[in-house]
Design a protein around this motif. Structure first.
Motif, PDB file in Angstrom:
ATOM      1  N   TYR A  60       0.850  -1.189   0.000  1.00 47.11           N
ATOM      2  CA  TYR A  60       0.000   0.000   0.000  1.00 47.11           C
ATOM      3  C   TYR A  60       0.886   1.239   0.000  1.00 47.11           C
ATOM      4  O   TYR A  60       1.796   1.365   0.820  1.00 47.11           O
ATOM      5  N   HIS A  61       0.600   2.162  -0.906  1.00 45.56           N
ATOM      6  CA  HIS A  61       1.455   3.333  -1.056  1.00 45.56           C
ATOM      7  C   HIS A  61       0.622   4.551  -1.407  1.00 45.56           C
ATOM      8  O   HIS A  61       0.087   4.652  -2.514  1.00 45.56           O
ATOM      9  N   GLU A  62       0.481   5.486  -0.459  1.00 46.25           N
ATOM     10  CA  GLU A  62      -0.189   6.742  -0.731  1.00 46.25           C
ATOM     11  C   GLU A  62       0.806   7.744  -1.296  1.00 46.25           C
ATOM     12  O   GLU A  62       1.905   7.897  -0.765  1.00 46.25           O
ATOM     13  N   LYS A  63       0.393   8.447  -2.348  1.00 43.14           N
ATOM     14  CA  LYS A  63       1.247   9.459  -2.963  1.00 43.14           C
ATOM     15  C   LYS A  63       0.913  10.845  -2.420  1.00 43.14           C
ATOM     16  O   LYS A  63      -0.175  11.083  -1.889  1.00 43.14           O
ATOM     17  N   CYS A 112       1.968  14.879   3.916  1.00 42.15           N
ATOM     18  CA  CYS A 112       2.905  13.746   3.966  1.00 42.15           C
ATOM     19  C   CYS A 112       2.924  13.057   5.325  1.00 42.15           C
ATOM     20  O   CYS A 112       3.238  11.871   5.407  1.00 42.15           O
ATOM     21  N   ALA A 113       2.577  13.754   6.415  1.00 41.17           N
ATOM     22  CA  ALA A 113       2.471  13.065   7.712  1.00 41.17           C
ATOM     23  C   ALA A 113       1.333  12.052   7.672  1.00 41.17           C
ATOM     24  O   ALA A 113       1.472  10.919   8.162  1.00 41.17           O
ATOM     25  N   HIS A 144       0.109  10.618   4.940  1.00 36.02           N
ATOM     26  CA  HIS A 144       0.525   9.532   4.044  1.00 36.02           C
ATOM     27  C   HIS A 144       1.524   8.606   4.725  1.00 36.02           C
ATOM     28  O   HIS A 144       1.454   7.384   4.577  1.00 36.02           O
ATOM     29  N   ALA A 145       2.470   9.183   5.477  1.00 36.27           N
ATOM     30  CA  ALA A 145       3.473   8.364   6.168  1.00 36.27           C
ATOM     31  C   ALA A 145       2.803   7.425   7.163  1.00 36.27           C
ATOM     32  O   ALA A 145       3.173   6.250   7.277  1.00 36.27           O
ATOM     33  N   LEU A 146       1.806   7.924   7.892  1.00 36.47           N
ATOM     34  CA  LEU A 146       1.112   7.085   8.867  1.00 36.47           C
ATOM     35  C   LEU A 146       0.353   5.951   8.178  1.00 36.47           C
ATOM     36  O   LEU A 146       0.430   4.791   8.593  1.00 36.47           O
ATOM     37  N   ASN A 147      -0.400   6.274   7.129  1.00 38.86           N
ATOM     38  CA  ASN A 147      -1.156   5.228   6.434  1.00 38.86           C
ATOM     39  C   ASN A 147      -0.239   4.244   5.725  1.00 38.86           C
ATOM     40  O   ASN A 147      -0.512   3.033   5.697  1.00 38.86           O
ATOM     41  N   ASN A 148       0.866   4.740   5.158  1.00 40.10           N
ATOM     42  CA  ASN A 148       1.831   3.828   4.539  1.00 40.10           C
ATOM     43  C   ASN A 148       2.497   2.934   5.578  1.00 40.10           C
ATOM     44  O   ASN A 148       2.792   1.770   5.323  1.00 40.10           O
ATOM     45  N   LEU A 206       8.739   4.061   1.767  1.00 43.90           N
ATOM     46  CA  LEU A 206       7.373   4.332   1.328  1.00 43.90           C
ATOM     47  C   LEU A 206       7.115   5.831   1.202  1.00 43.90           C
ATOM     48  O   LEU A 206       6.004   6.310   1.431  1.00 43.90           O
ATOM     49  N   ASP A 207       8.128   6.553   0.806  1.00 40.22           N
ATOM     50  CA  ASP A 207       8.037   8.005   0.630  1.00 40.22           C
ATOM     51  C   ASP A 207       6.874   8.340  -0.307  1.00 40.22           C
ATOM     52  O   ASP A 207       6.796   7.830  -1.421  1.00 40.22           O
ATOM     53  N   SER A 208       5.987   9.226   0.142  1.00 41.75           N
ATOM     54  CA  SER A 208       4.827   9.588  -0.675  1.00 41.75           C
ATOM     55  C   SER A 208       5.208  10.368  -1.921  1.00 41.75           C
ATOM     56  O   SER A 208       4.397  10.523  -2.829  1.00 41.75           O
ATOM     57  N   LYS A 209       6.433  10.880  -1.981  1.00 40.85           N
ATOM     58  CA  LYS A 209       6.883  11.596  -3.168  1.00 40.85           C
ATOM     59  C   LYS A 209       7.391  10.656  -4.258  1.00 40.85           C
ATOM     60  O   LYS A 209       7.605  11.079  -5.396  1.00 40.85           O
ATOM     61  N   LEU A 210       7.597   9.396  -3.933  1.00 41.65           N
ATOM     62  CA  LEU A 210       8.033   8.424  -4.925  1.00 41.65           C
ATOM     63  C   LEU A 210       6.852   7.985  -5.784  1.00 41.65           C
ATOM     64  O   LEU A 210       5.716   7.939  -5.321  1.00 41.65           O
ATOM     65  N   ASN A 211       7.137   7.624  -7.027  1.00 42.86           N
ATOM     66  CA  ASN A 211       6.091   7.080  -7.885  1.00 42.86           C
ATOM     67  C   ASN A 211       5.598   5.736  -7.384  1.00 42.86           C
ATOM     68  O   ASN A 211       4.438   5.375  -7.577  1.00 42.86           O
ATOM     69  N   ARG A 212       6.490   5.000  -6.740  1.00 42.84           N
ATOM     70  CA  ARG A 212       6.135   3.708  -6.163  1.00 42.84           C
ATOM     71  C   ARG A 212       7.147   3.389  -5.070  1.00 42.84           C
ATOM     72  O   ARG A 212       8.214   4.001  -5.009  1.00 42.84           O
TER      73      ARG A 212
END
Length: 221
Positions: free
Chosen positions: A24-27, A33-34, A36-40, A149-155
């Motif tokens: 699972y990866h949120e962009k 981003c906080a 997204h980081a938590l959900n990732n 799982l950086d949200s700035k990455l495409n994947r």
């Protein structure tokens, strides 16, 4: 927000798009981003929502006209206190890694995951502004390997096994502006996540986990 199915590529440590490992990866969206980081980190959509993090901000500073724990525009930009309290609601404790030590001292099997805090340049369109903000990045083991799982990455980006994770963390914390947040289950004793060492050489007491307002903040850029 996307659910990405990936296959490891051992030559590059990138992750290809073949269906082998489901991650699972949120962009990145706005200044979230906080979130997204938590959900990732939990590998699940809507483990937290923006509304829940905003409510935590109000809990931390109920009488503030301008809440110091988020963007005044309501776009996110949550600080570390919001992340810490959100994780406490899920039964997890957090602590800053003492960069005087080596990541090889960590008992990785007893650590749920990591959140890396890194500086990032602020942009306005194509312009780079002379301002640095902070960006939150989740690191988690999925199906036996660690992923960035950086949200700035495409994947998601494959880091690898325990040894490769230690090398990755060592490289990251060499930057004096980067900080590493450890996430452990609440029921674990403070020393279970690290190998034996005098307490005075380790992480500060829990009363010091919450940092001053604005010292570490999320960036949505």
């Amino acid at each position: 927000m996307t659910m990405t199915c990936m296959k490891k590529d051992n030559r590059t440590h990138q992750v290809s798009a073949e269906d082998d490992v489901s991650i699972y990866h949120e962009k990145q969206s706005r200044e979230l981003c906080a979130l997204h980081a938590l959900n990732n980190l939990f590998q699940e959509s809507r483990t937290f929502t923006q509304k829940e993090l905003d409510e935590i901000c109000n809990t931390l500073s109920p009488a503030s006209y301008i809440n110091p724990h988020r963007s005044m525009l309501g776009l996110g930009n949550y600080d570390v206190n919001v992340i810490i309290l959100a994780l406490q609601h899920k039964g997890f404790d957090t602590m800053w890694f003492d960069k005087r030590r080596s990541p090889s001292d960590l008992e990785l099997d007893n650590i749920f995951g990591f959140i890396l805090n890194i500086p990032t340049d602020l942009r306005l369109g194509i312009l780079h502004l002379p301002v640095q903000r902070k960006h939150w990045v989740a690191i988690r083991k999925v199906n036996g390997d660690f992923y960035n799982l950086d949200s700035k990455l495409n994947r998601p980006l494959l880091i690898g096994n325990n040894q490769q994770l230690v090398a990755f963390l060592k490289e990251q914390i060499q930057n004096k502006d980067k900080e590493l947040l450890l996430v452990v289950k609440h029921e674990l004793e403070n020393d279970v996540w690290r190998r034996s060492a005098p307490r005075s050489q380790g992480i500060p007491p829990k009363s010091n986990y919450i940092v001053n307002n604005g010292q570490f903040k999320e960036s949505g850029v």
